[in-house]
Every structure is written in C-alpha cells, then in structure tokens.
Design a protein around this motif. Sequence first.
Motif, PDB file in Angstrom:
ATOM      1  N   SER A 120       0.813  -1.220   0.000  1.00 60.30           N
ATOM      2  CA  SER A 120       0.000   0.000   0.000  1.00 60.30           C
ATOM      3  C   SER A 120       0.841   1.262   0.000  1.00 60.30           C
ATOM      4  CB  SER A 120      -0.936  -0.001   1.211  1.00 60.30           C
ATOM      5  OG  SER A 120      -0.206   0.182   2.417  1.00 60.30           O
ATOM      6  N   GLN A 121       2.125   1.159   0.353  1.00 56.87           N
ATOM      7  CA  GLN A 121       3.006   2.328   0.403  1.00 56.87           C
ATOM      8  C   GLN A 121       3.886   2.470  -0.836  1.00 56.87           C
ATOM      9  OE1 GLN A 121       2.629   4.620   3.001  1.00 56.87           O
ATOM     10  NE2 GLN A 121       0.887   3.200   3.142  1.00 56.87           N
ATOM     11  N   LEU A 122       3.768   1.533  -1.771  1.00 54.60           N
ATOM     12  CA  LEU A 122       4.596   1.615  -2.970  1.00 54.60           C
ATOM     13  C   LEU A 122       4.279   2.858  -3.789  1.00 54.60           C
ATOM     14  CD1 LEU A 122       4.579  -2.134  -4.110  1.00 54.60           C
ATOM     15  CD2 LEU A 122       6.390  -0.888  -2.918  1.00 54.60           C
ATOM     16  N   LYS A 123       3.044   3.347  -3.731  1.00 54.65           N
ATOM     17  CA  LYS A 123       2.689   4.554  -4.484  1.00 54.65           C
ATOM     18  C   LYS A 123       3.453   5.772  -3.979  1.00 54.65           C
ATOM     19  CE  LYS A 123      -1.348   5.119  -1.479  1.00 54.65           C
ATOM     20  NZ  LYS A 123      -2.832   5.125  -1.426  1.00 54.65           N
ATOM     21  N   HIS A 124       3.788   5.794  -2.692  1.00 57.23           N
ATOM     22  CA  HIS A 124       4.560   6.913  -2.158  1.00 57.23           C
ATOM     23  C   HIS A 124       6.052   6.760  -2.468  1.00 57.23           C
ATOM     24  CE1 HIS A 124       0.981   8.308  -0.182  1.00 57.23           C
ATOM     25  NE2 HIS A 124       0.871   7.196   0.532  1.00 57.23           N
ATOM     26  N   VAL A 125       6.491   5.528  -2.654  1.00 53.97           N
ATOM     27  CA  VAL A 125       7.899   5.301  -3.001  1.00 53.97           C
ATOM     28  C   VAL A 125       8.200   5.828  -4.396  1.00 53.97           C
ATOM     29  CG1 VAL A 125       9.645   3.521  -3.409  1.00 53.97           C
ATOM     30  CG2 VAL A 125       8.073   3.308  -1.465  1.00 53.97           C
ATOM     31  N   ILE A 126       7.285   5.620  -5.345  1.00 46.43           N
ATOM     32  CA  ILE A 126       7.517   6.037  -6.735  1.00 46.43           C
ATOM     33  C   ILE A 126       6.850   7.366  -7.058  1.00 46.43           C
ATOM     34  CG2 ILE A 126       7.848   3.677  -7.535  1.00 46.43           C
ATOM     35  CD1 ILE A 126       4.955   3.637  -8.452  1.00 46.43           C
ATOM     36  N   GLY A 127       6.023   7.891  -6.126  1.00 44.09           N
ATOM     37  CA  GLY A 127       5.391   9.182  -6.363  1.00 44.09           C
ATOM     38  C   GLY A 127       4.312   9.155  -7.418  1.00 44.09           C
TER      39      GLY A 127
ATOM     40  N   LYS B 158       0.302   7.560  -8.307  1.00 44.09           N
ATOM     41  CA  LYS B 158      -0.869   6.931  -7.721  1.00 44.09           C
ATOM     42  C   LYS B 158      -1.090   5.550  -8.322  1.00 44.09           C
ATOM     43  CE  LYS B 158      -5.823   7.495  -6.900  1.00 44.09           C
ATOM     44  NZ  LYS B 158      -7.030   8.334  -7.106  1.00 44.09           N
ATOM     45  N   ILE B 159      -1.338   4.573  -7.453  1.00 44.50           N
ATOM     46  CA  ILE B 159      -1.660   3.200  -7.866  1.00 44.50           C
ATOM     47  C   ILE B 159      -3.024   2.870  -7.296  1.00 44.50           C
ATOM     48  CG2 ILE B 159      -1.009   0.775  -7.711  1.00 44.50           C
ATOM     49  CD1 ILE B 159       1.874   1.611  -7.432  1.00 44.50           C
ATOM     50  N   ASP B 160      -3.925   2.406  -8.144  1.00 47.24           N
ATOM     51  CA  ASP B 160      -5.275   2.076  -7.698  1.00 47.24           C
ATOM     52  C   ASP B 160      -5.228   0.976  -6.648  1.00 47.24           C
ATOM     53  OD1 ASP B 160      -6.350   3.920  -9.424  1.00 47.24           O
ATOM     54  OD2 ASP B 160      -6.604   2.474 -11.056  1.00 47.24           O
ATOM     55  N   ARG B 161      -6.134   1.089  -5.696  1.00 46.49           N
ATOM     56  CA  ARG B 161      -6.197   0.102  -4.619  1.00 46.49           C
ATOM     57  C   ARG B 161      -6.654  -1.247  -5.172  1.00 46.49           C
ATOM     58  NH1 ARG B 161      -6.542   0.925   0.837  1.00 46.49           N
ATOM     59  NH2 ARG B 161      -7.263  -0.851   2.062  1.00 46.49           N
ATOM     60  N   GLY B 162      -5.950  -2.295  -4.799  1.00 44.04           N
ATOM     61  CA  GLY B 162      -6.293  -3.637  -5.265  1.00 44.04           C
ATOM     62  C   GLY B 162      -5.676  -4.677  -4.366  1.00 44.04           C
ATOM     63  N   SER B 163      -5.639  -5.900  -4.847  1.00 44.47           N
ATOM     64  CA  SER B 163      -5.049  -6.983  -4.064  1.00 44.47           C
ATOM     65  C   SER B 163      -3.537  -6.815  -3.996  1.00 44.47           C
ATOM     66  CB  SER B 163      -5.393  -8.334  -4.689  1.00 44.47           C
ATOM     67  OG  SER B 163      -4.789  -8.444  -5.978  1.00 44.47           O
ATOM     68  N   LEU B 164      -2.911  -7.621  -3.158  1.00 44.63           N
ATOM     69  CA  LEU B 164      -1.460  -7.559  -3.006  1.00 44.63           C
ATOM     70  C   LEU B 164      -0.761  -7.794  -4.339  1.00 44.63           C
ATOM     71  CD1 LEU B 164       1.194  -7.592  -1.368  1.00 44.63           C
ATOM     72  CD2 LEU B 164       0.739  -9.999  -0.846  1.00 44.63           C
TER      73      LEU B 164
ATOM     74  N   THR C 165      -1.349  -4.914  -6.916  1.00 41.60           N
ATOM     75  CA  THR C 165      -0.576  -3.720  -6.578  1.00 41.60           C
ATOM     76  C   THR C 165       0.883  -3.874  -6.980  1.00 41.60           C
ATOM     77  OG1 THR C 165      -2.053  -3.317  -4.703  1.00 41.60           O
ATOM     78  CG2 THR C 165       0.047  -2.170  -4.698  1.00 41.60           C
ATOM     79  N   VAL C 166       1.449  -5.049  -6.730  1.00 40.11           N
ATOM     80  CA  VAL C 166       2.841  -5.286  -7.116  1.00 40.11           C
ATOM     81  C   VAL C 166       3.007  -5.232  -8.632  1.00 40.11           C
ATOM     82  CG1 VAL C 166       4.715  -6.985  -7.080  1.00 40.11           C
ATOM     83  CG2 VAL C 166       3.341  -6.602  -5.030  1.00 40.11           C
ATOM     84  N   VAL C 167       2.040  -5.791  -9.357  1.00 46.63           N
ATOM     85  CA  VAL C 167       2.101  -5.752 -10.829  1.00 46.63           C
ATOM     86  C   VAL C 167       2.036  -4.316 -11.332  1.00 46.63           C
ATOM     87  CG1 VAL C 167       0.850  -6.385 -12.924  1.00 46.63           C
ATOM     88  CG2 VAL C 167       1.205  -8.083 -11.129  1.00 46.63           C
ATOM     89  N   ASP C 168       1.123  -3.513 -10.778  1.00 47.52           N
ATOM     90  CA  ASP C 168       1.014  -2.108 -11.194  1.00 47.52           C
ATOM     91  C   ASP C 168       2.288  -1.338 -10.872  1.00 47.52           C
ATOM     92  OD1 ASP C 168      -1.524  -2.688 -12.048  1.00 47.52           O
ATOM     93  OD2 ASP C 168      -2.522  -1.860 -10.262  1.00 47.52           O
ATOM     94  N   PHE C 169       2.888  -1.614  -9.724  1.00 41.69           N
ATOM     95  CA  PHE C 169       4.138  -0.962  -9.351  1.00 41.69           C
ATOM     96  C   PHE C 169       5.240  -1.287 -10.356  1.00 41.69           C
ATOM     97  CE2 PHE C 169       8.246  -1.512  -7.189  1.00 41.69           C
ATOM     98  CZ  PHE C 169       8.474  -0.221  -6.748  1.00 41.69           C
ATOM     99  N   CYS C 170       5.345  -2.551 -10.721  1.00 39.48           N
ATOM    100  CA  CYS C 170       6.374  -2.949 -11.689  1.00 39.48           C
ATOM    101  C   CYS C 170       6.145  -2.298 -13.050  1.00 39.48           C
ATOM    102  CB  CYS C 170       6.410  -4.472 -11.817  1.00 39.48           C
ATOM    103  SG  CYS C 170       6.938  -5.326 -10.310  1.00 39.48           S
ATOM    104  N   ASP C 171       4.864  -2.153 -13.445  1.00 31.96           N
ATOM    105  CA  ASP C 171       4.561  -1.506 -14.720  1.00 31.96           C
ATOM    106  C   ASP C 171       5.007  -0.045 -14.715  1.00 31.96           C
ATOM    107  OD1 ASP C 171       3.484  -3.831 -15.694  1.00 31.96           O
ATOM    108  OD2 ASP C 171       1.400  -3.283 -15.218  1.00 31.96           O
ATOM    109  N   VAL C 172       4.763   0.666 -13.608  1.00 34.33           N
ATOM    110  CA  VAL C 172       5.163   2.075 -13.520  1.00 34.33           C
ATOM    111  C   VAL C 172       6.682   2.207 -13.580  1.00 34.33           C
ATOM    112  CG1 VAL C 172       5.183   4.109 -12.016  1.00 34.33           C
ATOM    113  CG2 VAL C 172       3.091   2.762 -12.269  1.00 34.33           C
ATOM    114  N   VAL C 173       7.378   1.334 -12.854  1.00 34.02           N
ATOM    115  CA  VAL C 173       8.841   1.393 -12.854  1.00 34.02           C
ATOM    116  C   VAL C 173       9.390   1.050 -14.236  1.00 34.02           C
ATOM    117  CG1 VAL C 173      10.934   0.375 -11.879  1.00 34.02           C
ATOM    118  CG2 VAL C 173       8.989   0.905 -10.389  1.00 34.02           C
TER     119      VAL C 173
END
Length: 653
Positions: A162-169, A171-177, A180-188
């Motif tokens: 839930s805090q990965l959105k603040h690490v990369i600055g 917004k990541i939509d709220r979802g399952s664990l 969320t990890v998949v969306d984080f990897c896509d942004v990076v």
Amino acid sequence: SHSPPPVRPAMGAAIRGCVPWMRAYSRADLAGDLSAGLTVAVVLVPQGIAYAMLAELPPIYGLYTSTVPLVVFGLATTSRHMSIGPFALMSMVVAELMATVLPEAEGRHSMAYVDGVLTLTVLTGALQLTGGALGLGFIASFLAEPSVAGFTAASAFIIASSQLKHVIGVKIDRGSLFQTVVDFCDVVADGRANPWAVGTTLFSLALMYSVKALNQRFCAKVPMFEQLLAVIVCTALCYAVDPPGLQTVGVLPEGLPGFHAPRLPGSLALLSAYMQAAATAAFMSYLLSMSIVRYFATKHDYVADANRELVALGLANLSGGFFGAYPSSGSLSRSALASAVGARTPLHGIIQGATISLVLLFFTPYFRRLPYATLAAIIFTALTKLVDFGAAATLWRTSRADFWLWAVAFFGTAVFGVQVGMLLSLAASLGVLVMQTSRPRYAVLGRLPGTDLFRDVACYPQAEREPGVLIFAFDAPLHFANCEYFAGTLKACLRAEERRGNRVTHLVLDCSSVHGIDASAVTALRSLVRRCRTHDCAVLLAHTREPFRAALRRHGMYDSDVGENNMYVTVLSAVERGCSRPRQSPESVRARSGPYVPPGDEGAAEGGAPPSAIRLPRVLDSRLREAAARQGRHVLLDAEGGKSAPPQPPPPG
C-alpha cells in the motif's frame, strides 16, 4: 459545630478507588514513568502521522488517536507497560474494513470516509466494552499463536504494497497484493516513477538504519530516535530544496481535537455492514493488545486481568471516537521501549497523551513539508519486526499442525485480504481445537516391572499387561464431540486384546483426566458398560474425580450402572483388589447397610476396623488423609506386602 471534611482528600481517595494502580503509587515510580512517557511520545509522533496514511486518513488523525485514547486507557488498564495508539497492522485493518463498508469513498480526500471511520471507532469501543462487561476476555485464546504470526506476516506485505505509491510518487489504484505489485512494476518499467520520491525513500531508509546501527554499537542505552531524526532532516531538506513533484502532508490543523459525534448509519443494511466491520476491528484490536499484555505481565511478574483490559480498550476506543481517533491497539515496539526505559505504571501512557497534545498545540505547522516518501520509509522499518519466516521454519520442524495453521493464515490473508484472512485464521485455529478435543489421546496401560506405576504400553514396551485385564486411559473429559470416538477406540482395544489371546474379564477405566461428562457421553458410557456386562466383563473406574462422579449421580448412572463397589481410588487398587474378587453388579452395593466402604476394604472392616474407615495408599497426599479425618472417618494405610496397618485413633474432639 464541626467543620466539613476537606474535599480534595476525598476526591483523591475516590480516584484511587477507581484507578487500581494509583492505590500503591509512589514517588519512586514517577521518574521511570516520566522518562518512559516522554521517550515513547517522541517515537509516537512520526509513527502516528505515518500510520494514519495506512488507514487512508489525513495525517493529523494519527496524532488525534494518540491523545484521548491513551489517557483513558491509562486510567482503566491493569497492564503497566503496554502502549496503545496507532499501530501499522490495525491501521491497515481499518482501511480494509472501510473499503467494504464505504467502497465509494475516496480515502483521506473524503469527509464521509472520516466520519465513517469515527463511527467504526465508536462501535468498536462499544463492542469491546460490552464484551468486557460480559466476561469475554478469554476470546483472545481462540486464535493460535502460529495463526497470529502468519496473519501478521501476510499483513506486513499488504501494508508494504500500500506504500509503494509513495515510493515512486505515482498513484496506484487500490487492489489486491499481487495486483498492486504488478502495477508498481509496470510504472517502474515505463520510467514513470518520480526520482525525487524514490531518492527520498532511499535516503530516509539509509539514514534510519545508519543511526540505529551507530546507536546500537556506541550508545545502546540511550535511544537516538532515528524515525524522528529522519522526519526532521527530510522536512528541513524539503524546505531548503523544494523538490518538484514530491508529495508532502501539507498544512495540519492546529490545536486539540474537538468533540464530534459520529453519525449513525442511515439504513439497516449499512448498520449491519458497520457492525460486522466493528466486530472484526474489536477482535483484532483486542487480540493484538492482549498478546502484548501477557508478554510483559510474564516478563515483569505481575497479573493482568483480561476482562479489565478488554474494558479499558473499549473505553479508549469509545471515547476516542468522539475526539477524532480511529481504532487503537497495542504497539509491541513502543511497549518494549517503555519497558526498557523504565516504565513502572500505566501513568507513562497518560504522559504520552499529554505530550502529543502539546505537539498538536504548538508544533503541527512545522510538518507542512514532511514528504510522504519519508513516512513510507518509517512504515517499512516498522514492518521488519512483523515478518518472521524463521518461525515458520521452526514450526515445520517441531509441529506440522502449527505450521499449517501459519500457512493457512499467511496465504489466506495474502490472497483474499485482511478480513477473509482473519476469518480463515480463526476457523483454522478453532478447527484444530475441535479436532484435538474430539480426538484426544488415549492409551492402554501396563505395569512397569517392580513398581506400582502404570504407563502407556506403546511408549513403555517393558510395561506388563495384566492377564484378563484391559486398563484404558482417555485424556479428556467425555462430551458429545468425543463420546463416539471414546467408545469406538475402546471397542477396538477390546478386539485387539481378543486377537492377542487375552480374554478380557475386567475393564479398568483410568478416569484421572475425565473431569466431566455430559448427557451424550453418559448414554455412550452406559451402553458400553451394559455391553461389557452381557459379555461377562466387569467395568471398574479408577481415579474418578468428584465432578465426574457428581455428573454420574445426576444422570442416574452412578448406582444403576456402575456402583460404588466398582470405583477405586487408584489404578493399582482396581487391579489388585477389584480384578481379584468375583465380579459384582451395581445392585450389590445398594444392598449393603451402613456407611460407604471403598472396594477392597471389606476384609479390614471385618477385622475390627470401623465401618467408616477409608483405605488410602501410603503415597497418597497427606491432605486427603486429613480431609478424611475431618469427616469423622479413620484412615487405614497400605503397609508393605499388601497387609494393613492398624487403624489410627480418631482425631481429638
């Protein structure tokens, strides 16, 4: 005329009467409580602001949760060291529960969401207060420690995601664990991460770990408050540099929280949803807190009342809900810090609340440029204490059942979320409890050569079985859940003896662990006794406890099916006396006149002993012999070689 009594001493006595720990409070306790309260408050400031993010609330509500609930809890608790307030796991539970109650709310940007959280807090406190008044403090025992460990570890990963959105600055939509990890990897991977946010997170982590390592190496006895230091340094750098695109907490309201009555749900369906969420929050809050209470009560050798703790937690949440607090729970890290610094009584929690109140009055404007990335880093450092895969490995080696409890809790929470994960954890714990209760251990006993001891023949191969005798031990009270298992295993043991060529003429039931029996089990036991009687097999009961005998009397089985002549104090007396005499029906004892003489004592009575004599083994506790003497009965002791010593004279008077 007499002057009226002074008011202040009377008020002080009333306060001490309502607050148990104040009765024995001394000036020597004040120094430790003051030091612990101020020290923990310094840690609580950054944690309170950070943990409010996990609950999807404005940061100021983390500080509000650190004021009124701490004071109220300190006045009502029996725990001397627990520190309550915002906690990472509880904050995330609140966010998960509110997502099911108000799915259309927009987190910290919606006042409807804030009002909903405050309503949840009041309902949580009301349920906890009601549970404490009803004496339900034992409910925390129904969730096994491996389940708690697995649930906590999986929750830590959900919190981190839930805090990965603040690490990369971004917004990541709220979802399952996993989503969320998949969306984080896509942004990076797309290069859309804000470098200032990533750099601030890494800098904050490096700063906190470096300060902590230096503190432990050079001055371990003096805390350095690495989290507060990271807040100060990063806030100062943001004031100086003003990084573009870096999100900060913004302006925080000044002053103490005002009284605000939460709005009640407007429909029955919404009220039902709130009550379900409040029940989950109440149980989770109490469970987390009670584990901390028990740990420090054991460590410092004092007694904590579970029901009083549930009431105290309920009062804290109920009152806090009217002053901007979300559901509180105990914090292990802050409680450990309070214990290490020297907390002596719950006053340290009241001092924490007063210190946070001063922060709200004078220091909130300085947090305006505090980066969310730094708060995320603070949360990451707190999560390292919640994940312990070494415990799972230990459970795999020591107890597979406990390991599977951990696995169900971990994967259930990681895959299905916090609420479902907790329900699965509770169901698994109760399932194991029911399984162990309905399928308890049983044993066929044999006599160790040269001794009067009887042990499980499966564990002691040298134990000798008595010819024609089956000694059966059942290690649980008899009730509806295990009576069929009891009857089935006993019949299987009887058949096994027949196959061994040992025709059983006497069945001895070791009832030392059977301290109760219900109606279903009485029916099963009566059927078993009558079945054995039709097959010319006597049933003898040894080591029967008074609650068990009383239950047999209430159900009419004591005289009609068993009989006092078939009950013995020990397995040894049942084997040596009961199995050596002709089999007797229960009716034979009712035909006797005079006081009850336990089986095997008839010869002693005929030899001149008083008819009210009780024969007890020499090794029996002296307190039983004294109790028998107080009842007006003489006591005969077994002498060497099976002979009887002369009866002792009656006590004076």
